[in-house]
Write a protein that holds these residues in place. Structure first.
Motif, PDB file in Angstrom:
ATOM      1  N   MET A 215     -41.347 -40.736 -69.231  1.00 54.90           N
ATOM      2  CA  MET A 215     -40.922 -39.386 -69.594  1.00 54.90           C
ATOM      3  C   MET A 215     -39.470 -39.174 -69.156  1.00 54.90           C
ATOM      4  SD  MET A 215     -43.499 -38.231 -71.091  1.00 54.90           S
ATOM      5  CE  MET A 215     -45.234 -38.417 -71.300  1.00 54.90           C
ATOM      6  N   ASP A 216     -39.220 -39.399 -67.861  1.00 58.87           N
ATOM      7  CA  ASP A 216     -37.871 -39.283 -67.297  1.00 58.87           C
ATOM      8  C   ASP A 216     -37.605 -40.496 -66.422  1.00 58.87           C
ATOM      9  OD1 ASP A 216     -37.230 -36.666 -68.260  1.00 58.87           O
ATOM     10  OD2 ASP A 216     -38.502 -35.807 -66.685  1.00 58.87           O
ATOM     11  N   GLY A 217     -36.302 -40.755 -66.169  1.00 54.60           N
ATOM     12  CA  GLY A 217     -35.930 -41.806 -65.237  1.00 54.60           C
ATOM     13  C   GLY A 217     -36.035 -43.191 -65.852  1.00 54.60           C
ATOM     14  N   GLN A 218     -35.946 -44.183 -64.992  1.00 60.08           N
ATOM     15  CA  GLN A 218     -35.937 -45.561 -65.459  1.00 60.08           C
ATOM     16  C   GLN A 218     -36.837 -46.409 -64.571  1.00 60.08           C
ATOM     17  OE1 GLN A 218     -32.397 -48.074 -64.900  1.00 60.08           O
ATOM     18  NE2 GLN A 218     -32.383 -48.395 -67.130  1.00 60.08           N
ATOM     19  N   LEU A 219     -37.592 -47.291 -65.190  1.00 62.09           N
ATOM     20  CA  LEU A 219     -38.483 -48.178 -64.436  1.00 62.09           C
ATOM     21  C   LEU A 219     -37.952 -49.600 -64.539  1.00 62.09           C
ATOM     22  CD1 LEU A 219     -41.224 -48.586 -62.907  1.00 62.09           C
ATOM     23  CD2 LEU A 219     -42.255 -48.970 -65.152  1.00 62.09           C
ATOM     24  N   LYS A 220     -37.802 -50.263 -63.359  1.00 61.17           N
ATOM     25  CA  LYS A 220     -37.295 -51.635 -63.362  1.00 61.17           C
ATOM     26  C   LYS A 220     -38.216 -52.551 -62.573  1.00 61.17           C
ATOM     27  CE  LYS A 220     -32.755 -51.284 -62.198  1.00 61.17           C
ATOM     28  NZ  LYS A 220     -32.212 -49.922 -62.180  1.00 61.17           N
ATOM     29  N   LYS A 221     -38.056 -53.832 -62.864  1.00 57.84           N
ATOM     30  CA  LYS A 221     -38.759 -54.852 -62.108  1.00 57.84           C
ATOM     31  C   LYS A 221     -38.382 -54.706 -60.624  1.00 57.84           C
ATOM     32  CE  LYS A 221     -39.357 -59.811 -62.343  1.00 57.84           C
ATOM     33  NZ  LYS A 221     -39.275 -61.012 -63.134  1.00 57.84           N
ATOM     34  N   ASN A 222     -39.370 -54.996 -59.754  1.00 52.95           N
ATOM     35  CA  ASN A 222     -39.178 -54.926 -58.306  1.00 52.95           C
ATOM     36  C   ASN A 222     -39.096 -53.507 -57.738  1.00 52.95           C
ATOM     37  OD1 ASN A 222     -39.299 -57.700 -57.895  1.00 52.95           O
ATOM     38  ND2 ASN A 222     -37.133 -57.911 -58.462  1.00 52.95           N
ATOM     39  N   ASP A 223     -39.230 -52.491 -58.591  1.00 52.00           N
ATOM     40  CA  ASP A 223     -39.303 -51.118 -58.081  1.00 52.00           C
ATOM     41  C   ASP A 223     -40.573 -50.935 -57.259  1.00 52.00           C
ATOM     42  OD1 ASP A 223     -37.001 -50.409 -59.352  1.00 52.00           O
ATOM     43  OD2 ASP A 223     -37.959 -49.215 -60.942  1.00 52.00           O
ATOM     44  N   ARG A 224     -40.507 -50.013 -56.291  1.00 53.73           N
ATOM     45  CA  ARG A 224     -41.746 -49.610 -55.596  1.00 53.73           C
ATOM     46  C   ARG A 224     -42.183 -48.281 -56.195  1.00 53.73           C
ATOM     47  NH1 ARG A 224     -43.552 -52.354 -51.386  1.00 53.73           N
ATOM     48  NH2 ARG A 224     -44.547 -50.557 -50.422  1.00 53.73           N
ATOM     49  N   ILE A 225     -43.414 -48.280 -56.715  1.00 50.35           N
ATOM     50  CA  ILE A 225     -43.890 -47.097 -57.426  1.00 50.35           C
ATOM     51  C   ILE A 225     -45.123 -46.499 -56.753  1.00 50.35           C
ATOM     52  CG2 ILE A 225     -43.010 -47.672 -59.731  1.00 50.35           C
ATOM     53  CD1 ILE A 225     -45.972 -48.747 -60.236  1.00 50.35           C
ATOM     54  N   ARG A 226     -45.353 -45.218 -57.058  1.00 53.37           N
ATOM     55  CA  ARG A 226     -46.523 -44.532 -56.514  1.00 53.37           C
ATOM     56  C   ARG A 226     -47.320 -43.905 -57.662  1.00 53.37           C
ATOM     57  NH1 ARG A 226     -47.512 -42.257 -51.557  1.00 53.37           N
ATOM     58  NH2 ARG A 226     -45.355 -42.474 -50.886  1.00 53.37           N
ATOM     59  N   PHE A 227     -48.659 -44.096 -57.606  1.00 50.34           N
ATOM     60  CA  PHE A 227     -49.541 -43.359 -58.521  1.00 50.34           C
ATOM     61  C   PHE A 227     -49.846 -42.033 -57.850  1.00 50.34           C
ATOM     62  CE2 PHE A 227     -51.101 -47.739 -59.905  1.00 50.34           C
ATOM     63  CZ  PHE A 227     -50.245 -47.772 -60.990  1.00 50.34           C
ATOM     64  N   MET A 228     -49.474 -40.933 -58.463  1.00 50.46           N
ATOM     65  CA  MET A 228     -49.485 -39.667 -57.743  1.00 50.46           C
ATOM     66  C   MET A 228     -50.896 -39.144 -57.435  1.00 50.46           C
ATOM     67  SD  MET A 228     -46.081 -37.878 -59.298  1.00 50.46           S
ATOM     68  CE  MET A 228     -45.876 -36.557 -58.095  1.00 50.46           C
ATOM     69  N   GLN A 229     -51.892 -39.456 -58.277  1.00 49.00           N
ATOM     70  CA  GLN A 229     -53.228 -38.939 -57.997  1.00 49.00           C
ATOM     71  C   GLN A 229     -53.850 -39.532 -56.750  1.00 49.00           C
ATOM     72  OE1 GLN A 229     -54.981 -36.441 -59.033  1.00 49.00           O
ATOM     73  NE2 GLN A 229     -53.364 -35.877 -60.461  1.00 49.00           N
ATOM     74  N   ASN A 230     -53.809 -40.854 -56.616  1.00 53.02           N
ATOM     75  CA  ASN A 230     -54.451 -41.434 -55.427  1.00 53.02           C
ATOM     76  C   ASN A 230     -53.447 -41.853 -54.365  1.00 53.02           C
ATOM     77  OD1 ASN A 230     -53.439 -43.650 -56.656  1.00 53.02           O
ATOM     78  ND2 ASN A 230     -55.401 -44.555 -57.213  1.00 53.02           N
TER      79      ASN A 230
END
Ligand code: GTP
Length: 597
Positions: A215-230
């Motif tokens: 939706m917004d922003g940029q996703l790259k390899k090696n990023d640390r991401i969070r699933f907001m629900q859990n």
């Protein structure tokens, strides 16, 4: 690709109206895959889906298209599941795209799932392009169907595209309409990452593959991401797109649809509709309206051969890894031994899982009567959920019971309307609406889910010779006179045959069940009483008389091979039986006994 040159869309259709064929054709005509690589129905990946002609797991493909104006566009198609059981997933994944092709078979017209699916698209604010398919067939009647789309759905169909997904006619027009009629996505590349989890599935090499829409922003390899629900955090080890083969790329930007992998072990950690963001600099607002889909139909799965219990556990655990909406817990039945109580989104979901266990894992199963979740209101004010009739508490403690109800929409040709109304009436339905569109009637009923889960759909198809279509949604719980009916075979209760029934129908249902069982259970050397009971009170009874002669007696003494053959046949038959006390009950009895004709 700039946002202005991206188009994201899904295809909505009733089953068999040609969704997969059209998708294949769009992929093929844009040379996304060479003709040789092109397999029929490549979007339906699992065999079982192909065999049943249904698509269960949403998949996606990125198509590069050079439009007639010379510009290059990226078209992202999401393939949504086509069956009522998966309505929640459909409605979520639709929010990942801006438009839909509404495919209607021009020899058939609008059907119940056309309606259900197009309503999801309308709710998601889609721009909708009507496509009339199968114009190569002599029975095609585009004018009539276009009019029906306008009457029943209420969208303009004057510019509906006339297509044959089979011959390829109208495919260029369809691609041009996607480019010129559907809006481009919006999004801010400089805002914190906000992506929607559109779908996920398990891959034995890569772990869980997560399909996301940025939706917004940029996703790259090696990023640390969070699933907001859990709240879980993961390290992204791969991102890419489907062309339709998985192709790794460097980054995913606003408006784009692609996949990520992050060494995630279970699909249930990745819920459809969740919001994905960065661990550092997260978005402050998750996408609205998340709710995980909940199982509504429960049944017991037991191995025919109790030695296969561990294999069954293994199979169920593996399937559950890949299916967040399927639930299970261990169950022991006095009659059937060890097994699992499993929860499903609906009957089709149940059938698919049961078939996969039997076929992919080669385990023969006894499936107990499907049951819905009842709400039991106790005299002390507590409410408990009943998932299994066998767990029904002491009646003296119960104040009242509530059952789930659905709103069912049925489209049917006039000629069969009477039969459909009778069927709904027989299943304790309350008519809510009845309207006509041409020679077809649309009936809306409020029905107990319990009366629908078992064989309603089969009955509907058979009384209407396959011409009716059906869709439903849950509407809530209502009190009614419900009781648990037990079945006793040779004076022993068979818990796997207990069902919840309406009090006024109990005698009728009980009688039907014991009569069926009398036919289904083979004769034994002794007499077998078969009874239906409520509490301690017997409401129906049949007696299966004893067998008179040795079955091999008629093979006049001498012929040993014939005798052997007969015994082998008996043995094969035996494999599908389970012993209850002294009585062998065939596996099919558990399902057949419950069918109402
Ligand atoms: P689900 O995956 O079950 O939702 O079905 P679907 O809507 O994807 O339908 P599918 O593409 O599997 O097509 C159903 C049947 O219609 C298949 O037998 C196709 O070969 C056939 N079919 C699809 N499009 C056309 C067409 O334009 N003309 C003709 N004659 N047959 C078609």
């Amino acid at each position: 690709t700039p946002l202005s040159h991206i188009r994201n869309f899904s295809i909505v259709a009733h089953i068999d109206h040609g969704k997969s064929t059209l998708a294949d054709r769009l992929i093929q005509s844009t040379n996304t895959v060479s003709a040789r690589e092109m397999k029929e129905q490549m979007l339906d990946s699992m065999d079982i889906e192909r065999e049943r002609g249904i698509t269960i797991k949403a998949q996606t493909v990125r198509i590069n298209y050079t439009a007639e104006n010379g510009e290059e566009y990226v078209l992202n198609l999401i393939d949504t599941p086509g069956h009522v059981d998966f309505a929640y997933e459909v409605s979520r994944s639709m929010r990942a795209v801006e438009g839909s092709l509404l495919v209607v078979d021009s020899t058939q017209g609008v059907e119940a799932q056309t309606l259900a699916n197009v309503y999801h698209a309308i709710e998601a604010d889609h721009e909708i392009v009507p496509v009339l398919n199968k114009i190569d067939l002599p029975a095609s009647d585009c004018d009539r169907v276009a009019e029906q789309i306008e009457d029943v759905i209420g969208i303009d169909a004057s510019e509906a595209i006339r297509v044959s997904a089979k011959t390829g006619q109208g495919i260029t027009e369809t691609l041009e309409a996607i480019v010129h009629k559907l809006p481009a996505p919006k999004g801010n590349p400089d805002a914190p990452l906000k992506a929607m989890l559109v779908d996920s599935w398990y891959d034995s090499y890569l772990g869980v593959i997560v399909l996301v829409r940025i939706m917004d922003g940029q996703l790259k390899k090696n990023d640390r991401i969070r699933f907001m629900q859990n709240g879980t955090v993961h390290h992204v080890d791969r991102i890419g797109v489907f062309r339709p083969a998985m192709t790794e790329i460097d980054s995913l930007n606003p408006g784009e649809i692609g996949f990520l992998t992050a060494s995630i072990k279970q699909v249930r950690d990745t819920r459809v509709g969740d919001t994905v963001t960065h661990e550092k600099n997260p978005t402050d607002k998750a996408l609205p309206g998340f709710k995980p889909s909940q199982p509504v139909v429960f049944c017991g799965l037991f191995p025919v051969d109790s030695a296969e219990f561990e294999d069954l556990r293994d199979a169920i655990e593996k399937l559950a890894l890949n299916d967040a909406s399927f639930s299970y817990e261990m169950e022991t039945s006095a009659a059937l031994g060890f097994g699992f109580r499993c929860g499903f989104l609906g009957l089709l979901h149940l059938e698919v899982i049961r078939d996969r266990i039997e076929r992919e894992y080669d385990i023969e199963l006894i499936t107990t009567a499907p049951s819905v979740i009842y709400h039991i209101h106790m005299k002390d004010g507590e409410m408990m959920e009943l998932h299994n009739p066998a767990d029904m508490p002491d009646l003296t403690l119960v104040d009242h019971l509530q059952e789930p109800r659905i709103k069912a929409t049925i489209l049917v040709p006039d000629d069969y309307l009477g039969d459909v109304l009778k069927l709904c009436q027989d299943r304790r339905g309350i008519q809510l609406d009845l309207t006509y569109a041409g020679s077809r009637a649309m009936v809306v009923y409020d029905l107990p889910l319990n009366e629908v889960v078992f064989d309603f759909y089969d009955r509907l198809k058979s009384v209407t010779k396959g011409y009716a279509s059906f869709d439903y949604q849950m509407i809530g719980y209502r009190e009614d006179k419900l009781v648990k009916m037990s079945i006793l075979v040779n004076d022993e209760p068979v818990d796997a045959l207990s069902t919840m029934v309406h009090r006024d129908r109990a005698e009728q249902r009980g009688r039907a069940m014991v009569e069926k069982l009398k036919d289904l259970i083979p004769r034994h050397m002794f007499k077998i009483p078969i009874q239906a009971a409520i509490g301690g009170k017997v409401i129906a009874r049949e007696t299966l008389s004893a067998m008179r002669k040795d079955v091999t007696a008629k093979c006049y003494g001498g012929d040993a091979t014939r005798k052997r053959k007969l015994l082998d046949k008996q043995k094969a038959g035996k494999k599908k039986m389970r012993q209850f006390g002294k009585v062998d009950i065939p596996q099919e009895a558990f399902i057949s006994a419950l069918k109402m004709d």
